[in-house]
Design a protein around this motif. Structure first.
Motif, PDB file in Angstrom:
ATOM      1  N   THR A 416       0.849  -1.197   0.000  1.00  0.00           N
ATOM      2  CA  THR A 416       0.000   0.000   0.000  1.00  0.00           C
ATOM      3  C   THR A 416       0.882   1.244   0.000  1.00  0.00           C
ATOM      4  OG1 THR A 416      -0.138  -0.029   2.424  1.00  0.00           O
ATOM      5  CG2 THR A 416      -1.895  -1.136   1.211  1.00  0.00           C
ATOM      6  N   TYR A 417       0.416   2.259  -0.709  1.00  0.00           N
ATOM      7  CA  TYR A 417       1.130   3.540  -0.748  1.00  0.00           C
ATOM      8  C   TYR A 417       0.102   4.661  -0.850  1.00  0.00           C
ATOM      9  CZ  TYR A 417       0.450   2.849  -5.806  1.00  0.00           C
ATOM     10  OH  TYR A 417      -0.088   2.611  -7.043  1.00  0.00           O
ATOM     11  N   THR A 418       0.508   5.845  -0.444  1.00  0.00           N
ATOM     12  CA  THR A 418      -0.395   6.989  -0.387  1.00  0.00           C
ATOM     13  C   THR A 418       0.018   8.040  -1.410  1.00  0.00           C
ATOM     14  OG1 THR A 418      -0.755   6.600   1.981  1.00  0.00           O
ATOM     15  CG2 THR A 418      -1.393   8.758   1.100  1.00  0.00           C
ATOM     16  N   LEU A 419      -0.940   8.507  -2.189  1.00  0.00           N
ATOM     17  CA  LEU A 419      -0.693   9.537  -3.205  1.00  0.00           C
ATOM     18  C   LEU A 419      -0.652  10.921  -2.568  1.00  0.00           C
ATOM     19  CD1 LEU A 419      -3.130   8.222  -5.976  1.00  0.00           C
ATOM     20  CD2 LEU A 419      -0.683   7.742  -5.703  1.00  0.00           C
ATOM     21  N   ALA A 420      -0.217  11.897  -3.346  1.00  0.00           N
ATOM     22  CA  ALA A 420      -0.108  13.280  -2.851  1.00  0.00           C
ATOM     23  C   ALA A 420      -1.455  13.821  -2.398  1.00  0.00           C
ATOM     24  CB  ALA A 420       0.502  14.169  -3.921  1.00  0.00           C
ATOM     25  N   ASN A 421      -2.563  13.340  -3.007  1.00  0.00           N
ATOM     26  CA  ASN A 421      -3.899  13.823  -2.638  1.00  0.00           C
ATOM     27  C   ASN A 421      -4.498  13.080  -1.448  1.00  0.00           C
ATOM     28  OD1 ASN A 421      -4.610  11.324  -3.670  1.00  0.00           O
ATOM     29  ND2 ASN A 421      -5.629  12.135  -5.520  1.00  0.00           N
ATOM     30  N   GLY A 422      -3.698  12.209  -0.821  1.00  0.00           N
ATOM     31  CA  GLY A 422      -4.163  11.473   0.347  1.00  0.00           C
ATOM     32  C   GLY A 422      -4.825  10.151   0.041  1.00  0.00           C
ATOM     33  N   GLN A 423      -5.044   9.851  -1.223  1.00  0.00           N
ATOM     34  CA  GLN A 423      -5.680   8.591  -1.599  1.00  0.00           C
ATOM     35  C   GLN A 423      -4.700   7.434  -1.408  1.00  0.00           C
ATOM     36  OE1 GLN A 423      -6.959   8.467  -5.674  1.00  0.00           O
ATOM     37  NE2 GLN A 423      -7.722   6.371  -5.546  1.00  0.00           N
ATOM     38  N   THR A 424      -5.192   6.324  -0.863  1.00  0.00           N
ATOM     39  CA  THR A 424      -4.373   5.133  -0.656  1.00  0.00           C
ATOM     40  C   THR A 424      -4.646   4.118  -1.755  1.00  0.00           C
ATOM     41  OG1 THR A 424      -4.344   5.435   1.742  1.00  0.00           O
ATOM     42  CG2 THR A 424      -3.836   3.241   0.921  1.00  0.00           C
ATOM     43  N   ARG A 425      -3.588   3.564  -2.292  1.00  0.00           N
ATOM     44  CA  ARG A 425      -3.723   2.521  -3.307  1.00  0.00           C
ATOM     45  C   ARG A 425      -3.013   1.249  -2.834  1.00  0.00           C
ATOM     46  NH1 ARG A 425      -2.986   5.402  -9.297  1.00  0.00           N
ATOM     47  NH2 ARG A 425      -4.886   6.696  -9.161  1.00  0.00           N
ATOM     48  N   MET A 426      -3.479   0.129  -3.372  1.00  0.00           N
ATOM     49  CA  MET A 426      -2.927  -1.162  -2.974  1.00  0.00           C
ATOM     50  C   MET A 426      -2.580  -1.992  -4.203  1.00  0.00           C
ATOM     51  SD  MET A 426      -4.634  -4.360  -0.833  1.00  0.00           S
ATOM     52  CE  MET A 426      -4.542  -3.551   0.759  1.00  0.00           C
ATOM     53  N   ILE A 427      -1.423  -2.657  -4.109  1.00  0.00           N
ATOM     54  CA  ILE A 427      -1.047  -3.671  -5.089  1.00  0.00           C
ATOM     55  C   ILE A 427      -1.190  -5.021  -4.393  1.00  0.00           C
ATOM     56  CG2 ILE A 427       0.763  -4.585  -6.582  1.00  0.00           C
ATOM     57  CD1 ILE A 427       2.038  -1.797  -6.522  1.00  0.00           C
ATOM     58  N   LYS A 428      -2.060  -5.855  -4.920  1.00  0.00           N
ATOM     59  CA  LYS A 428      -2.259  -7.184  -4.339  1.00  0.00           C
ATOM     60  C   LYS A 428      -1.575  -8.211  -5.235  1.00  0.00           C
ATOM     61  CE  LYS A 428      -5.776 -10.343  -2.487  1.00  0.00           C
ATOM     62  NZ  LYS A 428      -5.109 -10.380  -1.169  1.00  0.00           N
ATOM     63  N   PHE A 429      -0.542  -8.843  -4.706  1.00  0.00           N
ATOM     64  CA  PHE A 429       0.215  -9.824  -5.473  1.00  0.00           C
ATOM     65  C   PHE A 429      -0.447 -11.193  -5.403  1.00  0.00           C
ATOM     66  CE2 PHE A 429       3.371  -6.565  -4.511  1.00  0.00           C
ATOM     67  CZ  PHE A 429       4.044  -6.446  -5.717  1.00  0.00           C
ATOM     68  N   ASP A 430      -0.147 -12.023  -6.375  1.00  0.00           N
ATOM     69  CA  ASP A 430      -0.649 -13.399  -6.380  1.00  0.00           C
ATOM     70  C   ASP A 430      -0.064 -14.166  -5.193  1.00  0.00           C
ATOM     71  OD1 ASP A 430      -1.780 -12.693  -8.822  1.00  0.00           O
ATOM     72  OD2 ASP A 430      -0.125 -13.560  -9.997  1.00  0.00           O
ATOM     73  N   PRO A 431      -0.814 -15.132  -4.631  1.00  0.00           N
ATOM     74  CA  PRO A 431      -0.253 -15.961  -3.549  1.00  0.00           C
ATOM     75  C   PRO A 431       1.007 -16.682  -4.021  1.00  0.00           C
ATOM     76  CG  PRO A 431      -2.626 -16.290  -3.735  1.00  0.00           C
ATOM     77  CD  PRO A 431      -2.214 -15.486  -4.933  1.00  0.00           C
ATOM     78  N   ILE A 432       1.954 -16.874  -3.090  1.00  0.00           N
ATOM     79  CA  ILE A 432       3.251 -17.481  -3.420  1.00  0.00           C
ATOM     80  C   ILE A 432       3.408 -18.787  -2.652  1.00  0.00           C
ATOM     81  CG2 ILE A 432       5.758 -17.192  -3.252  1.00  0.00           C
ATOM     82  CD1 ILE A 432       5.286 -14.171  -3.503  1.00  0.00           C
ATOM     83  N   ASP A 433       3.810 -19.846  -3.359  1.00  0.00           N
ATOM     84  CA  ASP A 433       4.138 -21.112  -2.724  1.00  0.00           C
ATOM     85  C   ASP A 433       5.472 -20.940  -1.996  1.00  0.00           C
ATOM     86  OD1 ASP A 433       4.878 -23.665  -1.984  1.00  0.00           O
ATOM     87  OD2 ASP A 433       4.577 -24.568  -3.958  1.00  0.00           O
ATOM     88  N   ALA A 434       5.417 -20.916  -0.665  1.00  0.00           N
ATOM     89  CA  ALA A 434       6.624 -20.621   0.122  1.00  0.00           C
ATOM     90  C   ALA A 434       7.648 -21.741   0.067  1.00  0.00           C
ATOM     91  CB  ALA A 434       6.240 -20.341   1.575  1.00  0.00           C
ATOM     92  N   LYS A 435       7.234 -22.951  -0.299  1.00  0.00           N
ATOM     93  CA  LYS A 435       8.195 -24.049  -0.412  1.00  0.00           C
ATOM     94  C   LYS A 435       9.156 -23.818  -1.580  1.00  0.00           C
ATOM     95  CE  LYS A 435       6.554 -26.931   2.795  1.00  0.00           C
ATOM     96  NZ  LYS A 435       5.634 -26.041   3.492  1.00  0.00           N
ATOM     97  N   LYS A 436       8.742 -22.973  -2.544  1.00  0.00           N
ATOM     98  CA  LYS A 436       9.572 -22.712  -3.725  1.00  0.00           C
ATOM     99  C   LYS A 436      10.121 -21.289  -3.750  1.00  0.00           C
ATOM    100  CE  LYS A 436       6.986 -26.018  -6.568  1.00  0.00           C
ATOM    101  NZ  LYS A 436       6.139 -26.184  -7.768  1.00  0.00           N
ATOM    102  N   GLY A 437       9.404 -20.330  -3.125  1.00  0.00           N
ATOM    103  CA  GLY A 437       9.810 -18.935  -3.219  1.00  0.00           C
ATOM    104  C   GLY A 437       9.542 -18.405  -4.614  1.00  0.00           C
ATOM    105  N   ALA A 438       9.615 -17.081  -4.798  1.00  0.00           N
ATOM    106  CA  ALA A 438       9.300 -16.520  -6.114  1.00  0.00           C
ATOM    107  C   ALA A 438       9.564 -15.028  -6.141  1.00  0.00           C
ATOM    108  CB  ALA A 438       7.836 -16.781  -6.479  1.00  0.00           C
ATOM    109  N   ILE A 439       9.660 -14.499  -7.366  1.00  0.00           N
ATOM    110  CA  ILE A 439       9.487 -13.070  -7.602  1.00  0.00           C
ATOM    111  C   ILE A 439       7.987 -12.846  -7.678  1.00  0.00           C
ATOM    112  CG2 ILE A 439       9.926 -11.160  -9.171  1.00  0.00           C
ATOM    113  CD1 ILE A 439      12.387 -12.673 -10.186  1.00  0.00           C
ATOM    114  N   ALA A 440       7.456 -12.016  -6.799  1.00  0.00           N
ATOM    115  CA  ALA A 440       6.008 -11.840  -6.717  1.00  0.00           C
ATOM    116  C   ALA A 440       5.448 -11.328  -8.044  1.00  0.00           C
ATOM    117  CB  ALA A 440       5.656 -10.886  -5.590  1.00  0.00           C
ATOM    118  N   SER A 441       4.253 -11.787  -8.386  1.00  0.00           N
ATOM    119  CA  SER A 441       3.614 -11.415  -9.642  1.00  0.00           C
ATOM    120  C   SER A 441       2.203 -10.907  -9.387  1.00  0.00           C
ATOM    121  CB  SER A 441       3.579 -12.608 -10.599  1.00  0.00           C
ATOM    122  OG  SER A 441       2.841 -13.687 -10.036  1.00  0.00           O
TER     123      SER A 441
END
Length: 634
Positions: A416-441
């Protein structure tokens, strides 16, 4: 078949059919941490015997991507990787991305601002096929004249812990203030990395993708992992001329490579040892007789290697590590080269080394990796999937990478990050299989994009929230971390395996025991902050059933904990341990204590519990009766 039957069968095999207990022995005893409960010794897990034999030097050759360590357990050898390779993502492509952000100029040209690099390194630990293990067996026979008593050797992965990662050669390519050395990675075999690049670094790495396989390595990644070895009590004396040894390693690049460069092999080490002894550069002798059952020359070779790495290691420039074109069988890549410091010794400067081995000691195993060759061979059709050009003024790349851990099932990742106008935006990444690890997508595409209105200031920071789900029944946690957002984008990596306790426990009170009926109960318990449930386990400790000298039983205390459990001031929870003798000569003996989080290894004797230190690395220590420790250097 239930667990109790399985355990009995394991002990039956371990003891060669002999009974685990005598008819009059108690097999149900009070729990050390809760006397109201009972512990069923017949349901106990057995110990394992996996201590590295420090009296025999390593076995490897220039073409092997592994190095072999002899174990004290009969016919046991451990293997560990020497080189890493680029991991693959879920669809089989290299886990590597580089984002380059550019600015369009009025005249139609573009100016590179920088970018973000991310990749995953895989350290291969699976057992190779029979063709490879047969070749290993022939190598061991040739080098040390050792033959398996049971027809073949038992090859096992080397138990390693508390790894760190250092990246060399990127200094001039990255934004300042980012950590490049001694990054904790735990014991993960798939390791994540991400970093923000300056304009030069973004141009270089972006152009590298798919360049055709002729790339000259410039970046070296080095991993240091801990393991434990044991040299039985013996005294050694070392001597020689420093100038002779320094000149030898300065002139012979292959000699440096054999000990630090991770290519070269045991045959070449034999030559180095012989050359140093012949020229009076460094000679190691055993004072008195070697330990019972230990072959003197093998012991001298092993100790010679230990002190070459120690003494000559002081003359190596750690900041001068560079990639080397090492052999690459089976898809492995890596190898590094080291330079010598600018030092001067007189013709009379000498080594004087007097050291007493008397305990288990911690040692370092190194693994190297260089990605340029693999990245340059990415097919042209796949280049857009790994080299991402961002030309929009209102977009920034975000790369989040996650190492693997066998104690974790899944990562859930939001930013989550906040814009100059106070609006909050979110990037929701795909779930990651922790047994393998990954670059989040996001929706199957590696990486995320921070977006903000055109002509508005970019957000200055973002909060990463990682939901770490443990395998049941353990309770996971949320890890929150604020990261900065630069003009080139943002990078984040997470190594949760750092927060998995892996303490190797060595039961040294079994050493020299000739009482085959002796049994002891080892228990441990970790009580985290409420409402989480404690973690605990117990095993039955017994001497080596074959009465082999120096073959100590071991156990690994292993459990995941939350990032907030550890406190710098030591006020956080610790691990309670208890050993109680149940039968034979150990009956009635007790020892208990506590182990700290992150302790990689401890040894337990009836007089106490001790953390295993680096021993001969960095300084030599002389242990005399009364456990007084005298430190020195040379």
């Amino acid at each position: 078949m239930n667990k109790s039957t399985d355990v009995k069968n394991v002990f039956k095999s371990l003891l060669g059919g002999k009974p685990l207990f005598l008819p009059d022995d108690e097999t149900t005893v009070p729990d050390a941490f809760d006397p109201k409960k009972q512990v069923d010794l017949l349901a106990s897990e057995p110990p394992v015997f996996n201590l590295v034999d420090g009296t025999v030097a390593i076995a490897t050759d220039p073409s092997m991507p592994f190095v072999l360590f002899k174990g004290y357990n009969q016919d046991t050898w451990f293997y560990a990787p020497r080189w890493g390779r680029l991991a693959k993502n879920a669809v089989g492509r290299p886990a590597f991305t580089v984002s380059e952000r550019v600015k369009k100029n009025l005249d139609g040209s573009v100016t590179t601002l920088g970018g973000v690099l991310s990749f995953m390194v895989e350290l291969v630990v699976e057992l190779p096929d029979a063709t490879v293990t047969d070749a290993w067996t022939r190598l061991i026979k040739t080098l040390y004249n050792l033959r398996p008593s049971s027809g073949k050797f038992n090859f096992q992965p080397l138990p390693m812990s508390n790894g760190t990662m250092s990246v060399y050669g990127l200094n001039s390519y990255v934004l300042p203030g980012q950590k490049l050395t001694d990054i904790p990675v735990g014991a993960s075999s798939t390791i994540a990395f991400a970093i923000e690049l300056n304009d030069v670094g973004a141009d270089f790495l972006y152009s590298l993708v798919g360049a055709g396989g002729n790339a000259v390595p410039q970046v070296a990644v080095l991993f240091n992992f801990n393991y434990e070895r044991y040299v039985p009590t013996c005294k050694i004396h070392g001597y020689g001329f420093k100038k002779t040894t320094f000149d030898y390693f300065s002139e012979h690049v292959s000699a440096r490579a054999n000990y630090w460069g991770l290519w070269g092999g045991s045959y070449d080490r034999q030559t180095v040892r012989a050359d140093l002894r012949r020229t009076q550069g460094l000679t190691i002798d055993i004072v008195g007789d070697p330990p019972v059952g230990i072959e003197k020359q093998k012991l001298i070779d092993s100790i010679n290697d230990i002190f070459i790495k120690l003494s000559v290691g002081e003359w190596i420039k750690p900041e001068s590590i560079q990639p080397a074109n090492a052999s690459a069988p089976g898809g492995y890549f890596g190898g590094v080269s080291y330079a010598m410091k600018d030092l001067h010794f007189s013709d009379t400067d000498q080594f004087t080394i007097d050291y007493t081995f008397s305990k288990i000691e911690k040692e370092i195993h190194q693994v190297s990796f260089s990605f340029e060759q693999q990245v340059s061979e990415i097919p042209a059709a796949d280049i857009p999937k790994h080299a991402i050009l961002i030309e929009d003024d209102d977009k920034l790349p975000l790369s989040a990478t996650f190492s693997a851990s066998d104690m974790i099932s899944q990562y859930g990742v939001n930013c989550t990050y906040t814009l100059a106008n106070g609006q909050t935006r979110m990037i929701k990444f795909d779930p990651i299989d922790a047994k393998k690890g990954a670059i989040a997508s996001v929706n199957g595409v590696q990486g995320g994009v921070i977006q903000f209105p055109a002509h508005s200031p970019k957000p200055s920071s973002a909060q990463m929230e990682v939901t770490v789900d443990f395998s049941p029944p353990l309770t996971g946690y949320k890890h929150r971390e604020v990261i900065r957002i630069e003009d080139v984008g943002a990078a984040f990596y997470f190594h949760p395996d750092t927060y998995v306790q892996r303490t190797q426990v060595f039961f040294v009170f079994t050493s020299g025991s000739n009482d085959t009926t002796a049994r002891a109960l080892f228990q441990w318990r970790y009580v985290p902050p409420p409402p989480r449930a404690p973690s605990s386990a117990y095993i039955l400790v017994l001497p080596d059933p074959t009465s082999a000298l120096y073959n100590l039983p071991t156990n690994v205390i292993k459990f995941p904990f939350h990032t907030s459990d550890w406190k710098p001031d030591g006020s956080g929870p610790t691990i309670e341990v208890s050993v109680s003798g149940q039968t034979g000569r150990w009956k009635g003996k007790k020892v208990s204590g506590r182990i700290n989080l992150f302790d990689p290894a401890v040894e337990i004797d009836w007089d106490g519990i001790r953390t295993i230190s680096n021993g001969a690395r960095g300084a030599f220590s002389l242990v005399i009766p009364g456990h007084e420790l005298i430190k020195g250097g040379f």
